[in-house]
Design a protein around this motif. Structure first.
Motif, mmCIF file in Angstrom:
data_model
loop_
_atom_site.group_PDB
_atom_site.id
_atom_site.type_symbol
_atom_site.label_atom_id
_atom_site.label_comp_id
_atom_site.label_asym_id
_atom_site.label_seq_id
_atom_site.Cartn_x
_atom_site.Cartn_y
_atom_site.Cartn_z
ATOM 1 N N THR A 32 0.802 -1.215 0.000
ATOM 2 C CA THR A 32 0.000 0.000 0.000
ATOM 3 C C THR A 32 0.833 1.263 0.000
ATOM 4 O OG1 THR A 32 -0.157 -0.132 2.387
ATOM 5 C CG2 THR A 32 -1.977 -1.060 1.126
ATOM 6 N N ALA A 33 2.162 1.107 -0.092
ATOM 7 C CA ALA A 33 3.014 2.301 -0.151
ATOM 8 C C ALA A 33 2.680 3.142 -1.370
ATOM 9 C CB ALA A 33 4.489 1.889 -0.204
ATOM 10 N N SER A 34 2.287 2.448 -2.461
ATOM 11 C CA SER A 34 1.950 3.207 -3.667
ATOM 12 C C SER A 34 0.718 4.068 -3.464
ATOM 13 C CB SER A 34 1.699 2.245 -4.839
ATOM 14 O OG SER A 34 0.667 1.354 -4.511
ATOM 15 N N ILE A 35 -0.207 3.594 -2.621
ATOM 16 C CA ILE A 35 -1.414 4.386 -2.380
ATOM 17 C C ILE A 35 -1.074 5.656 -1.640
ATOM 18 C CG2 ILE A 35 -3.645 4.398 -1.223
ATOM 19 C CD1 ILE A 35 -3.856 1.511 -1.689
ATOM 20 N N GLU A 36 -0.142 5.555 -0.684
ATOM 21 C CA GLU A 36 0.208 6.726 0.113
ATOM 22 C C GLU A 36 0.773 7.841 -0.760
ATOM 23 O OE1 GLU A 36 2.662 5.703 3.354
ATOM 24 O OE2 GLU A 36 1.342 4.130 4.085
ATOM 25 N N LEU A 37 1.350 7.468 -1.896
ATOM 26 C CA LEU A 37 1.943 8.466 -2.767
ATOM 27 C C LEU A 37 0.907 9.191 -3.615
ATOM 28 C CD1 LEU A 37 5.087 6.510 -3.994
ATOM 29 C CD2 LEU A 37 5.004 8.379 -2.361
ATOM 30 N N HIS A 38 -0.225 8.485 -3.860
ATOM 31 C CA HIS A 38 -1.169 9.130 -4.776
ATOM 32 C C HIS A 38 -2.602 9.151 -4.250
ATOM 33 C CE1 HIS A 38 -1.184 4.803 -6.029
ATOM 34 N NE2 HIS A 38 -2.490 5.026 -5.985
ATOM 35 N N ALA A 39 -2.789 8.854 -2.962
ATOM 36 C CA ALA A 39 -4.146 8.803 -2.433
ATOM 37 C C ALA A 39 -4.659 10.150 -1.964
ATOM 38 C CB ALA A 39 -4.222 7.811 -1.267
ATOM 39 N N PRO A 190 -8.204 0.912 1.468
ATOM 40 C CA PRO A 190 -6.945 1.574 1.870
ATOM 41 C C PRO A 190 -7.002 3.095 1.828
ATOM 42 C CG PRO A 190 -6.495 -0.256 0.385
ATOM 43 C CD PRO A 190 -7.978 -0.043 0.379
ATOM 44 N N THR A 191 -7.868 3.663 0.991
ATOM 45 C CA THR A 191 -7.916 5.123 0.875
ATOM 46 C C THR A 191 -8.532 5.777 2.110
ATOM 47 O OG1 THR A 191 -10.104 5.199 -0.203
ATOM 48 C CG2 THR A 191 -8.175 4.881 -1.622
ATOM 49 N N TYR A 192 -9.211 5.007 2.947
ATOM 50 C CA TYR A 192 -9.869 5.565 4.131
ATOM 51 C C TYR A 192 -8.976 5.559 5.370
ATOM 52 C CZ TYR A 192 -14.485 6.091 2.061
ATOM 53 O OH TYR A 192 -15.543 6.512 1.290
ATOM 54 N N PHE A 193 -7.740 5.080 5.217
ATOM 55 C CA PHE A 193 -6.833 5.026 6.357
ATOM 56 C C PHE A 193 -5.514 5.677 5.959
ATOM 57 C CE2 PHE A 193 -9.826 1.579 6.685
ATOM 58 C CZ PHE A 193 -10.240 1.640 8.002
ATOM 59 N N ASP A 194 -5.208 6.819 6.597
ATOM 60 C CA ASP A 194 -4.023 7.581 6.242
ATOM 61 C C ASP A 194 -2.824 7.218 7.121
ATOM 62 O OD1 ASP A 194 -5.435 9.076 4.273
ATOM 63 O OD2 ASP A 194 -6.325 10.257 5.893
ATOM 64 N N ARG A 195 -3.013 7.170 8.427
ATOM 65 C CA ARG A 195 -1.901 6.957 9.350
ATOM 66 C C ARG A 195 -1.670 5.479 9.662
ATOM 67 N NH1 ARG A 195 -2.865 10.271 14.589
ATOM 68 N NH2 ARG A 195 -0.861 9.282 15.054
#
Length: 483
Positions: A32-39, A190-195
């Motif tokens: 999910t590291a990729s999501i953190e970059l573009h979420a 995954p988009t609903y959880f940031d931290r």
């Protein structure tokens, strides 16, 4: 660094292998590291950090909704992976003398193909489901439609009286429905959880092991008490009943591009021509084909060769599922210390070794050890596939490579168990005592051939993974012990 250079599509790890299928805390955290970059919201990609954080806070979901989403995701995985993982119990019944389908008795190859068609489509279908999600406004509709089709397949299977009907119902309809059911929530959650995204997805994916652990004994009780028709109808109704609140809960997070662009999931020829991709894809195919065989034939080996009652065979399958789930987390922790590719290689070779050393001509005690040890070793490969994809190809290529690799793994899981069934051949259980002894000896020899076939698949998969490790080091210009 321009964040726009990274793809915006996230395809989750669908296997949990297991047979498929593939899930762990470590897998999720890295994948999910990729999501953190573009979420982040699109409008804020080029704006100052303060503006992004302010808008993110305005769009922050409530804790109550996050808890509902966690529960919904857990139950989705519980249902799909749980039902996929216990098809071996259905197979043991369909191929027995008590079967309601005469043409399935003793015909392990074709019955196994029914199960692998369903589970294979669950994962391979993602290559089609994700573009559909990107174009459909309501993901609630996609989720509910998938669950309804999945339940319809189980319901119609209860009326089946021929093998071709099982292929259409418990195979094709079930597989298409489970794929549509699975991917929406696994892409959006995954988009609903940031931290705490890794922890959240780990909670969701923990449903895989618990699903197999719970479903196996429950399914056996249903079969014993209500027969296969009643069991399938109860399973169908339960699945639909669980899906209704799940579909009601799921929705896209406002302003977040969680679904991405379907074009970004397409593999390009530059990646395909790399030796690392070719051998990793081939290894994934072989491992998926080999990984599913013990899950499908563990129960039938327990009852046919070792003369365990069916309840015990189901319990052994549940134990394997539970051990596998815990092992995925443990292998992920180990991989952080000694290297993900290193751990993946060891896992593949040790899984092959456990098949050769513990399952071949196994008596009761050694077979129980095999059930546990295979659950430990097989979990490592399944958990580490997405993390090694990120390490080898980079975050920017994760969506493309992951989608393709899991499509290929779905094809592998589709073919492994049926070929093992052809090796096993048709066989009749029961008869006189003398006949049963002779038949049992012959059946044990056939299973030994299946074990050799399975071990070779896993061994060759380990060789492919090891060669990918060498190619990756060469391409990056130097060998590192931790990789």
């Amino acid at each position: 660094m321009d964040l726009r250079a990274f793809p915006r599509t996230f395809i989750p790890n669908p296997l949990f292998d297991s047979m498929e299928s593939p899930h762990s805390l470590n897998t999720t955290a890295t994948a999910t590291a990729s999501i953190e970059l573009h979420a982040r919201p699109r409008a804020n990609i080029n704006s100052p950090d303060e503006s992004s954080e302010s808008n993110a806070e305005n769009n922050s979901p409530s804790r109550r909704y996050q808890m509902l989403l966690l529960l919904s995701g857990f139950m989705t995985i519980f249902q799909i992976i749980g039902i996929n993982g216990v098809f071996g119990i259905f197979q043991d019944f369909y191929t027995s003398e008590d079967s309601n389908i005469p043409s399935a008795r003793g015909n392990d190859a074709l019955v196994a193909l029914v199960g692998t068609l369903g589970s294979g489509l669950t994962w391979s279908g993602g290559i089609f489901v994700n573009p559909i999600q990107a174009r459909v406004e309501s993901v609630k509709l996609v989720t509910f439609a998938g669950a309804a089709i999945m339940s319809l397949g189980l319901l119609l299977a209860s009326f089946s009286s021929a093998l071709w009907q099982l292929f259409l119902t418990q195979g094709l309809l079930y597989g298409v429905g489970s794929s549509l059911y699975y991917f929406p929530i696994m892409t959006i959650a995954p988009t609903y959880f940031d931290r705490h995204r890794g922890f959240a997805m780990g909670c969701i994916l923990s449903g895989a092991g618990i699903g197999g652990l719970v479903m196996a004994p429950i399914l056996q009780v249903l079969l014993d008490k209500y027969g296969v028709r009643g069991a399938l109808r109860i399973l169908s109704a339960w699945n639909l009943g669980v899906a209704i609140p799940i579909a009601w809960v799921i929705r896209r997070r406002p302003g977040f591009d969680g679904m991405g662009n379907g074009a970004n999931t397409r593999i390009n020829m530059v990646l395909v021509k790399r030796g690392t991709f070719l051998y990793q894809a081939f290894g994934a195919f072989l491992q998926a084909a080999g990984n599913v065989i013990p899950l499908y034939y563990m129960t039938s080996y327990s009852t046919s060769v070792l003369s365990y009652p069916r309840a015990t065979g189901s319990l052994l399958l549940a134990v394997n599922s539970a051990v596998n789930s815990v092992a995925r987390i443990g292998m992920g922790v180990l991989a952080d210390g000694v290297g993900r590719q290193n751990t993946m290689i060891c896992s593949a070779f040790l899984a092959a070794l456990s098949v050769f050393a513990l399952w071949y001509n196994a008596a009761r005690e050694r077979f129980i050890v095999f059930v546990v040890m295979y659950g430990i070793y097989a979990g490592g490969y399944n958990a580490l596939v997405p993390t090694t994809i990120t390490d080898i190809y980079g975050v920017e290529n994760y969506a493309r490579v992951n989608g393709s690799i899991y499509f290929i793994r779905g094809l592998g899981s589709l073919l492994g168990a049926p070929i093992a069934g052809l090796i096993l051949g048709t066989h009749k259980r029961g008869g006189s005592a003398a006949t049963s002894v002779i038949a049992g000896m012959q059946l044990r020899q056939r299973y030994d051939h299946v074990v050799v076939y399975d071990g070779l698949l896993l061994l060759c998969a380990g060789m492919c993974v090891a060669y990918v490790r060498w190619l990756d080091a060469r391409d990056k210009g130097g060998w590192k012990w931790k990789a």
